[in-house]
Every structure is written in C-alpha cells, then in structure tokens.
Design a protein around this motif. Sequence first.
Motif, PDB file in Angstrom:
ATOM      1  N   PRO A 106       0.839  -1.200   0.000  1.00  0.00           N
ATOM      2  CA  PRO A 106       0.000   0.000   0.000  1.00  0.00           C
ATOM      3  C   PRO A 106       0.873   1.250   0.000  1.00  0.00           C
ATOM      4  N   GLN A 107       0.377   2.312  -0.592  1.00  0.00           N
ATOM      5  CA  GLN A 107       1.135   3.553  -0.654  1.00  0.00           C
ATOM      6  C   GLN A 107       1.444   4.056   0.757  1.00  0.00           C
ATOM      7  N   GLY A 108       2.691   4.441   0.956  1.00  0.00           N
ATOM      8  CA  GLY A 108       3.102   4.973   2.241  1.00  0.00           C
ATOM      9  C   GLY A 108       3.619   3.937   3.218  1.00  0.00           C
ATOM     10  N   GLN A 109       3.565   2.660   2.861  1.00  0.00           N
ATOM     11  CA  GLN A 109       4.007   1.620   3.799  1.00  0.00           C
ATOM     12  C   GLN A 109       5.510   1.404   3.747  1.00  0.00           C
ATOM     13  N   LEU A 110       6.151   1.770   2.637  1.00  0.00           N
ATOM     14  CA  LEU A 110       7.588   1.552   2.485  1.00  0.00           C
ATOM     15  C   LEU A 110       8.365   2.710   3.117  1.00  0.00           C
ATOM     16  N   THR A 111       9.339   2.363   3.961  1.00  0.00           N
ATOM     17  CA  THR A 111      10.146   3.361   4.657  1.00  0.00           C
ATOM     18  C   THR A 111      11.568   3.348   4.118  1.00  0.00           C
ATOM     19  N   MET A 112      12.158   4.512   3.932  1.00  0.00           N
ATOM     20  CA  MET A 112      13.551   4.595   3.517  1.00  0.00           C
ATOM     21  C   MET A 112      14.462   4.165   4.674  1.00  0.00           C
ATOM     22  N   ALA A 113      15.611   3.611   4.323  1.00  0.00           N
ATOM     23  CA  ALA A 113      16.485   3.025   5.350  1.00  0.00           C
ATOM     24  C   ALA A 113      16.947   4.046   6.373  1.00  0.00           C
ATOM     25  N   ASP A 114      17.267   5.264   5.954  1.00  0.00           N
ATOM     26  CA  ASP A 114      17.743   6.253   6.920  1.00  0.00           C
ATOM     27  C   ASP A 114      16.647   6.648   7.911  1.00  0.00           C
ATOM     28  N   SER A 115      15.401   6.723   7.427  1.00  0.00           N
ATOM     29  CA  SER A 115      14.286   7.020   8.327  1.00  0.00           C
ATOM     30  C   SER A 115      14.033   5.853   9.275  1.00  0.00           C
ATOM     31  N   ALA A 116      14.137   4.627   8.744  1.00  0.00           N
ATOM     32  CA  ALA A 116      13.950   3.440   9.592  1.00  0.00           C
ATOM     33  C   ALA A 116      14.997   3.401  10.699  1.00  0.00           C
ATOM     34  N   ALA A 117      16.238   3.754  10.368  1.00  0.00           N
ATOM     35  CA  ALA A 117      17.303   3.753  11.371  1.00  0.00           C
ATOM     36  C   ALA A 117      17.004   4.743  12.485  1.00  0.00           C
ATOM     37  N   ARG A 118      16.569   5.936  12.121  1.00  0.00           N
ATOM     38  CA  ARG A 118      16.250   6.940  13.124  1.00  0.00           C
ATOM     39  C   ARG A 118      15.057   6.503  13.982  1.00  0.00           C
ATOM     40  N   ASN A 119      14.082   5.860  13.342  1.00  0.00           N
ATOM     41  CA  ASN A 119      12.937   5.347  14.107  1.00  0.00           C
ATOM     42  C   ASN A 119      13.392   4.349  15.161  1.00  0.00           C
ATOM     43  N   LEU A 120      14.258   3.428  14.746  1.00  0.00           N
ATOM     44  CA  LEU A 120      14.724   2.386  15.665  1.00  0.00           C
ATOM     45  C   LEU A 120      15.562   2.973  16.799  1.00  0.00           C
ATOM     46  N   LEU A 121      16.422   3.920  16.474  1.00  0.00           N
ATOM     47  CA  LEU A 121      17.247   4.537  17.513  1.00  0.00           C
ATOM     48  C   LEU A 121      16.386   5.334  18.487  1.00  0.00           C
ATOM     49  N   ASN A 122      15.325   5.929  17.991  1.00  0.00           N
ATOM     50  CA  ASN A 122      14.406   6.642  18.872  1.00  0.00           C
ATOM     51  C   ASN A 122      13.721   5.676  19.840  1.00  0.00           C
ATOM     52  N   VAL A 123      13.342   4.502  19.326  1.00  0.00           N
ATOM     53  CA  VAL A 123      12.743   3.487  20.201  1.00  0.00           C
ATOM     54  C   VAL A 123      13.740   3.075  21.281  1.00  0.00           C
ATOM     55  N   LEU A 124      14.986   2.871  20.884  1.00  0.00           N
ATOM     56  CA  LEU A 124      16.005   2.432  21.839  1.00  0.00           C
ATOM     57  C   LEU A 124      16.178   3.424  22.986  1.00  0.00           C
ATOM     58  N   THR A 125      16.064   4.716  22.691  1.00  0.00           N
ATOM     59  CA  THR A 125      16.281   5.719  23.732  1.00  0.00           C
ATOM     60  C   THR A 125      15.212   5.653  24.818  1.00  0.00           C
ATOM     61  N   HIS A 126      14.073   5.041  24.516  1.00  0.00           N
ATOM     62  CA  HIS A 126      12.979   4.993  25.477  1.00  0.00           C
ATOM     63  C   HIS A 126      12.862   3.640  26.194  1.00  0.00           C
ATOM     64  N   LEU A 127      13.685   2.674  25.818  1.00  0.00           N
ATOM     65  CA  LEU A 127      13.618   1.367  26.468  1.00  0.00           C
ATOM     66  C   LEU A 127      14.315   1.404  27.822  1.00  0.00           C
ATOM     67  N   THR A 128      13.800   0.609  28.737  1.00  0.00           N
ATOM     68  CA  THR A 128      14.390   0.476  30.070  1.00  0.00           C
ATOM     69  C   THR A 128      14.606  -1.011  30.350  1.00  0.00           C
ATOM     70  N   PRO A 129      15.349  -1.348  31.394  1.00  0.00           N
ATOM     71  CA  PRO A 129      15.533  -2.769  31.722  1.00  0.00           C
ATOM     72  C   PRO A 129      14.222  -3.523  31.925  1.00  0.00           C
ATOM     73  N   GLU A 130      13.151  -2.828  32.291  1.00  0.00           N
ATOM     74  CA  GLU A 130      11.848  -3.474  32.439  1.00  0.00           C
ATOM     75  C   GLU A 130      11.290  -3.949  31.092  1.00  0.00           C
TER      76      GLU A 130
END
Length: 238
Positions: free
Chosen positions: A199-223
């Motif tokens: 579907p249109q809009g479902q494909l993400t560019m690699a650089d945007s995907a990397a930033r998304n993942l790093l943003n998720v990592l910043t919010h993770l805790t040991p829990e």
Amino acid sequence: MIWNRAAIYGANGGIGSALTHALAADGTRILAGSRKGDGPDLQGVSRFAFDLADEDSIAASAALLATDPPDLVIVATGVLTLPDGSGPERSLKHVDPSVMDAIFRLNTIGPALIAKHVLPLLSRDAQSCFVALSARVGSISDNRIGGWHSYRASKAALNMLIRNFAIEMHRTHNKAIIAALHPGTVDTQLSKPFQSNLPQGQLTMADSAARNLLNVLTHLTPEDSGKIFDYKGEEIAS
C-alpha cells in the motif's frame, strides 16, 4: 541516551548501514561487522569480518570487543530470500528442508551465537542494550494469513531466544536491555521483490527506519527486556 560505543553486526546491509551512519553522526564509536569486513568507511568506525555460519569468526569478533565493551549491540542481519532465489513459501507443499535449514541458520542460529559470545561482555554496573532485528510476522498471536513458513518460524524462534536471554541475563546484568525490534517494511534488498504490492506509504527509507529504531532504543528500560517492539515503540505480542 547517547551511546558511547556500539557494535553492529550486518553493517553493510540496508538497515545496518543506515544505523551505522546515524550513530556515527551522533558521535558514537562503532565496530561495524559484515561478512567481508566492508562496512561503511566513516570517521569513528572500525570494520571487522564475521560469518553467521561460522562460530569461530563470531567468537573472534567478540574478542575485538572485550577490551572496550560496547554499551549497544545491534544484530541487523537477516534473510528473506536466499541467494539462489528460494523465497518465502506460500504453501506447506513448498517447504524444503535445505531452505528451512539455511533460513534458520541465518535468522535464528547466527544471532543466537552472537548473543552467546557478546552478551557476557556487557557491563554489570551500567545500562547497556542488545537488540536484534526481528519481524512482526514472527508473532504467533498476530498471524492471520499464514504462509512464509520458514521466515515466520525463524523470527518466532528468534523472539523466543530474546526472551530466554533476557531472563538469564537479568540474574547477573540487571541493567541490561535485551530486545527485538521490528523496523517495518524498509526499502532494502530484502524487501525489494515484494514492494510492488505494498500500500502507498508503507515503504520506509532506510535512513528514516534507522532513526525510528534509535528513537525506540532511547525509550527502552531494563523493564522492557525480553520484549519485541515495532518502529513506533509499540510492543508486539509474541
């Protein structure tokens, strides 16, 4: 969180390369691993070679990390279609033991061996993170359409191992985060054969995907250790 030193396994792939570039831009020192040792050539990045099918090479890579252990390890490896063109099975009649063996070796066993040799290096006193790229299709409870048997099963097995490793590591490294991340559908060689029907809009560019993942990592805790999250930071049921 600012990562001081990272190790990226699969740094020459679409997402791995983008993660390497993003972290290097943030000033993180990186060991970038690939099968030929040909990851991104950037300031602050040292490259090494490893083979997911060769435990000795993985052990040798861990030895490189031992003197200055990373606080972030990313396993950005994975395969959907094999080099000979063998792709996801659309029916059980297409299940081939040799293909299934290869898929599991690359998607499940290889990352498990990296964990075996790298997890003990993580700090017991400071927060650290080990993440492996997984996939939403590895969720058993979220499976509605079936198919892609080897790929789904290999990612489901990887998710279980992440949970197992998190439980074990908590006994000695209770500040460590062990998690799996689903990057979404990213414009890489892995997804290339399957992009035409998206579907249109479902494909993400690699650089945007990397930033998304790093943003998720910043919010993770040991829990959050032992869980699977998507690129928006939402937990995926196993």
